[in-house]
Design a protein around this motif. Structure first.
Motif, PDB file in Angstrom:
ATOM      1  N   GLY A 271       0.801  -1.215   0.000  1.00 56.50           N
ATOM      2  CA  GLY A 271       0.000   0.000   0.000  1.00 56.50           C
ATOM      3  C   GLY A 271       0.833   1.264   0.000  1.00 56.50           C
ATOM      4  O   GLY A 271       1.982   1.275  -0.448  1.00 56.50           O
ATOM      5  N   GLU A 273       1.544   3.443   2.730  1.00 57.15           N
ATOM      6  CA  GLU A 273       1.747   3.922   4.101  1.00 57.15           C
ATOM      7  C   GLU A 273       2.736   5.086   4.209  1.00 57.15           C
ATOM      8  O   GLU A 273       2.625   5.909   5.111  1.00 57.15           O
ATOM      9  CB  GLU A 273       2.232   2.772   4.990  1.00 57.15           C
ATOM     10  N   TYR A 278      -1.126   9.951   3.281  1.00 59.74           N
ATOM     11  CA  TYR A 278      -1.691   8.757   3.919  1.00 59.74           C
ATOM     12  C   TYR A 278      -2.410   9.166   5.210  1.00 59.74           C
ATOM     13  O   TYR A 278      -1.926  10.006   5.975  1.00 59.74           O
ATOM     14  CB  TYR A 278      -0.585   7.766   4.242  1.00 59.74           C
ATOM     15  N   GLU A 286      -7.683   0.111   3.239  1.00 62.65           N
ATOM     16  CA  GLU A 286      -6.750  -0.997   3.014  1.00 62.65           C
ATOM     17  C   GLU A 286      -7.204  -2.245   3.761  1.00 62.65           C
ATOM     18  O   GLU A 286      -7.176  -3.357   3.216  1.00 62.65           O
ATOM     19  CB  GLU A 286      -5.338  -0.596   3.455  1.00 62.65           C
ATOM     20  N   LYS A 290      -8.291  -5.782   1.990  1.00 63.35           N
ATOM     21  CA  LYS A 290      -7.518  -7.009   2.229  1.00 63.35           C
ATOM     22  C   LYS A 290      -8.377  -8.093   2.879  1.00 63.35           C
ATOM     23  O   LYS A 290      -8.252  -9.273   2.529  1.00 63.35           O
ATOM     24  CB  LYS A 290      -6.285  -6.685   3.065  1.00 63.35           C
ATOM     25  N   ASP A 302      -1.838 -11.880   3.769  1.00 61.44           N
ATOM     26  CA  ASP A 302      -1.338 -10.575   4.193  1.00 61.44           C
ATOM     27  C   ASP A 302      -0.275 -10.676   5.283  1.00 61.44           C
ATOM     28  O   ASP A 302       0.016  -9.717   5.965  1.00 61.44           O
ATOM     29  CB  ASP A 302      -2.508  -9.709   4.687  1.00 61.44           C
ATOM     30  N   LEU A 330      -7.359   4.996  -2.347  1.00 55.54           N
ATOM     31  CA  LEU A 330      -6.834   3.668  -2.062  1.00 55.54           C
ATOM     32  C   LEU A 330      -6.026   3.194  -3.263  1.00 55.54           C
ATOM     33  O   LEU A 330      -6.515   3.206  -4.397  1.00 55.54           O
ATOM     34  CB  LEU A 330      -7.986   2.698  -1.797  1.00 55.54           C
ATOM     35  N   PHE A 332      -2.962   0.160  -4.441  1.00 60.85           N
ATOM     36  CA  PHE A 332      -2.181  -1.023  -4.106  1.00 60.85           C
ATOM     37  C   PHE A 332      -1.337  -1.461  -5.291  1.00 60.85           C
ATOM     38  O   PHE A 332      -1.779  -1.403  -6.443  1.00 60.85           O
ATOM     39  CB  PHE A 332      -3.092  -2.206  -3.759  1.00 60.85           C
ATOM     40  N   THR A 370     -15.326  -3.057  -1.178  1.00 62.57           N
ATOM     41  CA  THR A 370     -14.649  -1.823  -0.765  1.00 62.57           C
ATOM     42  C   THR A 370     -15.310  -0.573  -1.323  1.00 62.57           C
ATOM     43  O   THR A 370     -15.236   0.508  -0.716  1.00 62.57           O
ATOM     44  CB  THR A 370     -13.174  -1.865  -1.221  1.00 62.57           C
TER      45      THR A 370
END
Length: 376
Positions: A271, A273, A278, A286, A290, A302, A330, A332, A370
Motif C-alpha cells: 500500500g 503507508e 496517507y 486498506e 484485504k 497478508d 486507495l 495497491f 470496498t
C-alpha cells in the motif's frame, strides 16, 4: 540440436550447444538496460535426449534470490505449460529435462504474447460493454490502449487497473484476462452490480515494446516505467505520460498496479503507508479491501510482503505511491509469484497463467466490498 529465439519475447544467449549434457547458456539483458532475468527459447532436435542447461550468469541476474526454489516452465505447444526440474548452485541456474518431442519451449514464466494481447482487446470490445481508446504510441510506435468499461457517469467510482509495467511479469496480463472475463460477463451478479455504480479504466499492458523485445523490466528506451511517475517524458516514458494524463482527466477512486515478484513465493499487496497524504481513512480502506480479498481467494495472504515505508519516506516515482498520494485514494501494488504460492502450493504447475487468471476474477469481489467506502 538448435536453440532459437526469433519470436515474440524470445530471449537467451547460447554459448555452447555441442554437448546436450552441458548446454551453456546466459541470460540476455533488456535491450537498453542491464536487467537480466527473463528467458524464453525453443529447443529442437533433442527428443528423448537428457538435456542439462546451465545459465552461467544467473548469479549476476537482476534478482539472484529469485532462483532459490525456482522451477522453469516448458511447453510443447505453447498452450500447456508445466514445471521442469531446476536448481540453483554455484551461481548457475541449471535445468535438467528430457524432451519427449523434437520441439519444446522453455521460459522463465508462462508467456503472454502480443497476439494474445491483441486478441484480449478484441474479445473485450466484442462484449459490447467495453470501449477501446488509443492513448498514444510507445517508444517503438506500438499502440497503448485503454479499456473503458461502465457508463462513465460523473457519480461513478473511478476504478483504475494497470498491468505489466515490467514486461517480463507476464502473470499480470493473465490476471487482467481473468478480471475482464468476469467483469464483462452479463450473467455475473458482482460484475453487474459494479457496473451500475463504477467505471473501470484498464490498461492490460503498459509496456508492449518491452513485452515483444523479451525484456524483464524496462521499455525500449531502457526506462523502468515504475520509476517514472513523478516526471514522465514523451521521449523516455510515453507509456506513463499518457496514462497519467488520462488519470488526471477522469480522477481515481481506487488504483491497482499488477505485478509479479521474483523472490517472494506469495500473493500480496503493498500500500501507500509512506506517502505524505496517507491517513486513517486510507488505512481503513486498506483493511476492508484485504479482508475482502482474503475471503474471495485463498491464494491471497497478508502475512508476507514488502516492508512498509515509514511515514513520509515513500518513493513517489512508483505508480502506487504517486497515484495514491496525488488522488488521495486507495492504491495497491499487487504482486504474484514467479515460483509457487507457498500458501497454497501446486507441485505440477506452481504459480501459472490460470491461477493468475482466477485471481483476477476473484479481485472483483474485493473491489465490490470496498467500493461503498471509497469516498468520504
Amino acid at each position: 540440436m538448435k536453440i532459437s529465439t526469433q519470436f515474440d519475447a524470445g530471449s537467451v544467449v547460447v554459448h555452447d550447444l555441442s554437448n546436450p549434457d552441458h548446454i551453456r547458456l546466459a541470460l540476455r539483458p533488456d535491450n537498453a538496460s542491464e536487467f537480466a532475468q527473463w528467458f524464453y527459447f525453443r529447443l529442437q532436435g533433442a527428443a528423448y535426449t537428457r538435456c542439462t542447461m546451465h545459465f552461467e550468469n544467473a548469479a549476476q541476474s537482476a534478482y539472484p534470490n529469485g532462483w532459490e526454489d525456482y522451477q522453469a516452465v516448458a511447453s510443447y505447444d505453447r498452450q500447456n505449460w508445466f514445471r521442469v526440474p531446476s536448481r540453483y548452485e554455484n551461481g548457475e541456474l541449471i535445468i535438467e529435462h528430457t524432451p519427449l518431442a523434437n520441439s519444446i519451449y522453455y521460459a522463465y514464466f508462462e508467456p503472454y504474447s502480443h497476439e494474445q494481447h491483441l486478441n484480449l482487446l478484441g474479445e473485450a470490445q466484442g462484449s459490447g460493454l467495453c470501449q477501446i481508446d488509443d492513448l498514444g504510441s510507445t517508444v517503438q510506435g506500438r499502440d497503448l490502449n485503454l479499456l473503458t468499461i461502465g457508463s462513465q457517469a460523473e457519480s461513478d467510482w473511478k476504478i483504475w487497473i494497470i498491468a505489466r509495467q515490467h514486461p517480463g511479469e507476464t502473470m499480470a496480463e493473465w490476471f487482467i484476462e481473468g478480471l475482464l472475463a468476469r467483469l464483462l460477463d452479463p450473467q455475473d451478479p458482482t460484475a453487474r452490480a459494479l457496473l451500475d455504480c463504477a467505471t473501470f479504466y484498464v490498461v492490460p499492458n503498459m509496456n508492449p515494446d518491452g513485452s515483444v523485445l523479451g525484456n524483464l523490466r524496462t521499455n525500449a528506451a531502457g526506462a523502468n516505467l515504475n520509476r517514472e511517475w513523478v516526471n514522465p517524458t514523451l521521449e523516455r516514458s510515453p507509456e506513463v505520460y499518457y496514462v497519467r494524463e488520462k488519470m488526471h482527466e477522469t480522477g481515481v477512486d481506487l488504483f491497482l498496479d499488477i505485478h509479479g515478484d521474483e523472490g517472494l513465493p506469495y500473493v500480496f499487496v503493498a500500500g501507500t503507508e509512506g506517502v505524505p497524504n496517507y491517513n486513517e481513512r486510507i488505512a481503513m480502506l486498506e483493511d476492508v479491501f484485504k479482508d475482502a480479498f482474503q475471503a474471495a481467494s485463498p491464494d491471497f495472504q497478508d502475512e508476507y510482503g514488502y516492508p512498509k515505508d515509514a511515514a513520509g519516506q515513500a518513493n513517489l516515482t512508483l505508480a502506487t505511491n504517486y497515484v495514491g498520494n496525488e488522488f488521495n485514494c486507495l492504491a495497491f501494488t499487487l504482486e504474484m509469484p514467479f515460483k509457487d504460492n507457498a500458501a497454497l502450493p501446486d507441485d505440477d504447475f506452481g504459480w501459472n497463467g490460470q491461477r493468475s487468471l482466477r485471481l483476477g476474477e476473484s479481485i472483483l469481489s474485493a473491489i465490490w466490498a470496498t467500493c461503498p467506502y471509497l469516498r468520504d
